[in-house]
Design a protein around this motif. Structure first.
Motif, mmCIF file in Angstrom:
data_model
loop_
_atom_site.group_PDB
_atom_site.id
_atom_site.type_symbol
_atom_site.label_atom_id
_atom_site.label_comp_id
_atom_site.label_asym_id
_atom_site.label_seq_id
_atom_site.Cartn_x
_atom_site.Cartn_y
_atom_site.Cartn_z
ATOM 1 N N GLU A 2 120.623 42.024 13.380
ATOM 2 C CA GLU A 2 119.002 41.951 13.316
ATOM 3 C C GLU A 2 118.425 41.070 12.224
ATOM 4 O O GLU A 2 117.133 40.860 12.083
ATOM 5 C CB GLU A 2 118.283 43.090 13.574
ATOM 6 N N ARG A 3 119.093 40.873 11.367
ATOM 7 C CA ARG A 3 118.578 40.572 10.196
ATOM 8 C C ARG A 3 119.211 38.904 9.750
ATOM 9 O O ARG A 3 118.922 38.542 8.663
ATOM 10 C CB ARG A 3 118.909 41.462 8.861
ATOM 11 N N GLN A 4 119.726 38.341 10.583
ATOM 12 C CA GLN A 4 120.699 37.222 10.532
ATOM 13 C C GLN A 4 119.593 35.881 9.924
ATOM 14 O O GLN A 4 120.072 35.304 9.109
ATOM 15 C CB GLN A 4 121.256 36.529 11.569
ATOM 16 N N PRO A 46 117.227 36.419 1.410
ATOM 17 C CA PRO A 46 117.704 37.494 0.703
ATOM 18 C C PRO A 46 116.262 38.215 0.254
ATOM 19 O O PRO A 46 116.432 39.514 0.022
ATOM 20 C CB PRO A 46 118.305 36.909 -0.655
ATOM 21 N N ALA A 47 115.194 37.634 -0.264
ATOM 22 C CA ALA A 47 114.113 38.407 -0.803
ATOM 23 C C ALA A 47 113.470 38.973 0.188
ATOM 24 O O ALA A 47 112.605 40.107 -0.274
ATOM 25 C CB ALA A 47 113.037 37.157 -1.349
ATOM 26 N N GLN A 48 113.695 39.059 1.711
ATOM 27 C CA GLN A 48 113.069 39.759 2.728
ATOM 28 C C GLN A 48 114.173 40.815 2.846
ATOM 29 O O GLN A 48 113.884 41.805 3.914
ATOM 30 C CB GLN A 48 113.031 38.812 3.990
ATOM 31 N N LEU A 49 115.149 41.185 2.126
ATOM 32 C CA LEU A 49 116.162 42.319 2.291
ATOM 33 C C LEU A 49 115.925 43.216 1.345
ATOM 34 O O LEU A 49 115.614 42.850 0.042
ATOM 35 C CB LEU A 49 117.489 41.559 2.724
ATOM 36 N N SER A 50 116.317 44.462 1.662
ATOM 37 C CA SER A 50 116.533 45.366 0.439
ATOM 38 C C SER A 50 117.858 45.294 -0.177
ATOM 39 O O SER A 50 118.706 44.520 0.367
ATOM 40 C CB SER A 50 116.480 46.636 1.386
ATOM 41 N N GLY A 51 117.967 45.988 -1.469
ATOM 42 C CA GLY A 51 119.222 45.658 -2.238
ATOM 43 C C GLY A 51 120.485 46.218 -1.366
ATOM 44 O O GLY A 51 121.284 45.498 -1.294
ATOM 45 N N GLY A 52 120.484 47.123 -0.454
ATOM 46 C CA GLY A 52 121.509 47.500 0.457
ATOM 47 C C GLY A 52 121.968 46.515 1.660
ATOM 48 O O GLY A 52 122.967 46.036 1.541
ATOM 49 N N GLU A 53 120.798 45.801 1.831
ATOM 50 C CA GLU A 53 121.080 44.824 2.861
ATOM 51 C C GLU A 53 121.594 43.670 2.375
ATOM 52 O O GLU A 53 122.447 42.876 2.740
ATOM 53 C CB GLU A 53 119.807 44.667 3.522
ATOM 54 N N GLN A 54 121.039 43.112 1.096
ATOM 55 C CA GLN A 54 121.624 42.019 0.324
ATOM 56 C C GLN A 54 123.029 42.265 0.173
ATOM 57 O O GLN A 54 124.078 41.558 0.175
ATOM 58 C CB GLN A 54 120.915 41.789 -0.738
ATOM 59 N N GLN A 55 123.503 43.612 -0.331
ATOM 60 C CA GLN A 55 124.798 43.958 -0.469
ATOM 61 C C GLN A 55 126.002 43.901 0.704
ATOM 62 O O GLN A 55 126.734 43.176 0.678
ATOM 63 C CB GLN A 55 124.869 45.259 -1.305
ATOM 64 N N ARG A 56 125.192 44.159 1.703
ATOM 65 C CA ARG A 56 125.911 44.133 3.090
ATOM 66 C C ARG A 56 125.977 42.495 3.351
ATOM 67 O O ARG A 56 126.855 42.106 4.067
ATOM 68 C CB ARG A 56 125.264 45.001 4.281
ATOM 69 N N VAL A 57 125.166 41.711 3.206
ATOM 70 C CA VAL A 57 125.431 40.307 3.306
ATOM 71 C C VAL A 57 126.441 39.795 2.548
ATOM 72 O O VAL A 57 127.323 39.122 2.991
ATOM 73 C CB VAL A 57 124.068 39.339 3.134
ATOM 74 N N THR A 65 121.726 57.200 -1.663
ATOM 75 C CA THR A 65 121.813 56.981 -0.215
ATOM 76 C C THR A 65 122.270 55.499 0.208
ATOM 77 O O THR A 65 123.152 55.469 1.210
ATOM 78 C CB THR A 65 120.422 57.294 0.053
ATOM 79 N N THR A 66 121.744 54.577 -0.344
ATOM 80 C CA THR A 66 122.008 53.140 -0.010
ATOM 81 C C THR A 66 123.538 52.941 -0.150
ATOM 82 O O THR A 66 123.998 52.369 0.492
ATOM 83 C CB THR A 66 120.862 52.232 -0.715
ATOM 84 N N GLY A 67 123.822 53.582 -1.435
ATOM 85 C CA GLY A 67 125.314 53.113 -1.999
ATOM 86 C C GLY A 67 126.276 53.922 -0.866
ATOM 87 O O GLY A 67 127.322 53.060 -0.564
HETATM 88 P P1 ADP Z 1 118.372 50.047 3.014
HETATM 89 O O1 ADP Z 1 118.349 51.683 2.766
HETATM 90 O O2 ADP Z 1 119.082 49.402 3.746
HETATM 91 O O3 ADP Z 1 118.512 49.407 1.409
HETATM 92 P P2 ADP Z 1 115.498 49.978 3.081
HETATM 93 O O4 ADP Z 1 115.095 51.650 3.489
HETATM 94 O O5 ADP Z 1 115.307 50.232 1.352
HETATM 95 O O6 ADP Z 1 116.863 49.723 3.362
HETATM 96 O O7 ADP Z 1 114.438 48.972 3.603
HETATM 97 C C1 ADP Z 1 114.021 49.131 5.015
HETATM 98 C C2 ADP Z 1 113.423 47.933 5.386
HETATM 99 O O8 ADP Z 1 112.417 47.296 4.352
HETATM 100 C C3 ADP Z 1 114.562 46.674 5.267
HETATM 101 O O9 ADP Z 1 115.270 46.427 6.469
HETATM 102 C C4 ADP Z 1 113.939 45.459 4.624
HETATM 103 O O10 ADP Z 1 113.581 44.470 5.630
HETATM 104 C C5 ADP Z 1 112.632 46.039 4.041
HETATM 105 N N1 ADP Z 1 112.517 45.734 2.617
HETATM 106 C C6 ADP Z 1 113.090 46.252 1.730
HETATM 107 N N2 ADP Z 1 112.965 46.140 0.429
HETATM 108 C C7 ADP Z 1 112.260 44.873 0.612
HETATM 109 C C8 ADP Z 1 111.904 44.111 -0.288
HETATM 110 N N3 ADP Z 1 111.845 44.183 -1.699
HETATM 111 N N4 ADP Z 1 111.226 42.847 -0.028
HETATM 112 C C9 ADP Z 1 111.226 42.748 1.352
HETATM 113 N N5 ADP Z 1 111.319 43.591 2.157
HETATM 114 C C10 ADP Z 1 111.999 45.036 2.072
#
Ligand code: ADP
Ligand code: ADP
Length: 228
Positions: free
Chosen positions: A130-132, A136-147, A172-174
């Motif tokens: 769902e995140r394709q 990167p700046a729109q993704l959490s750290g855990g999501e960036q690592q999964r990319v 938890t994310t780890g």
């Molecule tokens: P994860 O547990 O996978 O790290 P989070 O629970 O931290 O995910 O984040 C949930 C959602 O909030 C993510 O899907 C992401 O789209 C959004 N999000 C998290 N951190 C940021 C950020 N720094 N900037 C923009 N969106 C973010």
């Protein structure tokens, strides 16, 4: 055949009084298809071994082979080809291109690989279908690592090397990132080597290598692997 066989491997940085003996003689046989955790204190030689097995660094003495092919005598172009065709890397920091979407970050690798998956398939494998189109700046750290993991596995490497893959993440994310590595191992059969100083990571491994002072002091096989 083993994924890796290592005999008498040493690595010394520098010379004379300032020499650092990062590896003092490592012997190791790693079967294919396992999750292997390299555990031990900072400075004990884990990353050095990972970098030599991944073709990023060269040993000082000893031998190390990948599926029967000797790495220590390869030329630089052979080592580059080994990295390109057989090896994926995941580091503590994700090193994604900020101006490219998740899909495009993975595509950078699949475009130059011999036998790649579709970028979308790799992102599905790590739970980011769902995140394709996110940057990167729109993704959490855990999501960036999964990319970053999707990018590393999209070329379908034989081995995935992970150096402190959860080092920048909360626990938890780890754990979610570790579950993704386990899924890759189970679904693709990829051999996965993980360097960590987090002892909890060991419970998901088939094999735990305990490092101290440039040597492997103990090898523990887990009869039962626990979920991260
Ligand atoms: P994860 O547990 O996978 O790290 P989070 O629970 O931290 O995910 O984040 C949930 C959602 O909030 C993510 O899907 C992401 O789209 C959004 N999000 C998290 N951190 C940021 C950020 N720094 N900037 C923009 N969106 C973010
Ligand atoms: P670990 O991964 O267990 O933390 P490393 O393999 O990174 O350990 O380091 C082992 C030893 O080698 C340490 O003493 C470290 O300072 C040293 N070392 C690692 N890389 C270099 C380098 N490029 N130059 C000099 N010393 C290094």
């Amino acid at each position: 055949r083993n994924a890796f066989s290592v005999r008498g491997l040493t690595k010394t940085y520098g010379e004379g009084h300032s020499a650092v003996h990062a590896l003092r003689g490592v012997d190791l046989d790693l079967p294919k298809g396992e999750i292997v955790v390299l555990l031990g204190p900072s400075g004990s030689g884990k990353s050095t071994l990972l970098n030599i097995l991944g073709g990023l660094d060269r040993a000082t003495s000893g031998t190390a082979s990948f599926e029967g092919r000797e790495l220590t005598t390869m030329s630089d172009p052979e080592l580059t080809r080994y990295r390109r065709d057989h090896v994926g890397f995941v580091f503590q920091f994700y090193n994604l291109m900020p101006s490219l979407t998740a899909f495009e970050n993975v595509e950078l690798v699949t475009e130059i690989s011999e036998n790649p998956m579709e970028p979308g398939e790799a992102l599905r494998l790590v739970g980011l279908a769902e995140r394709q189109q996110h940057f990167p700046a729109q993704l959490s750290g855990g999501e960036q690592q999964r990319v970053a993991i999707a990018r590393a596995v999209a070329k379908q490497p034989n081995v995935l090397f992970c150096d402190e893959p959860t080092g920048a993440l909360d626990s938890t994310t780890g754990r979610a990132v570790l579950r993704v590595l386990r899924d890759v191992n189970q679904e693709l059969g990829t051999t996965v080597l993980i360097v960590t100083h987090a002892a909890a990571t060991a419970q998901m491994a088939d094999r735990v290598l305990h490092f101290a002072d440039g040597a492997i002091r103990d090898v523990v096989l887990n009869e039962i692997k626990l979920d991260p």
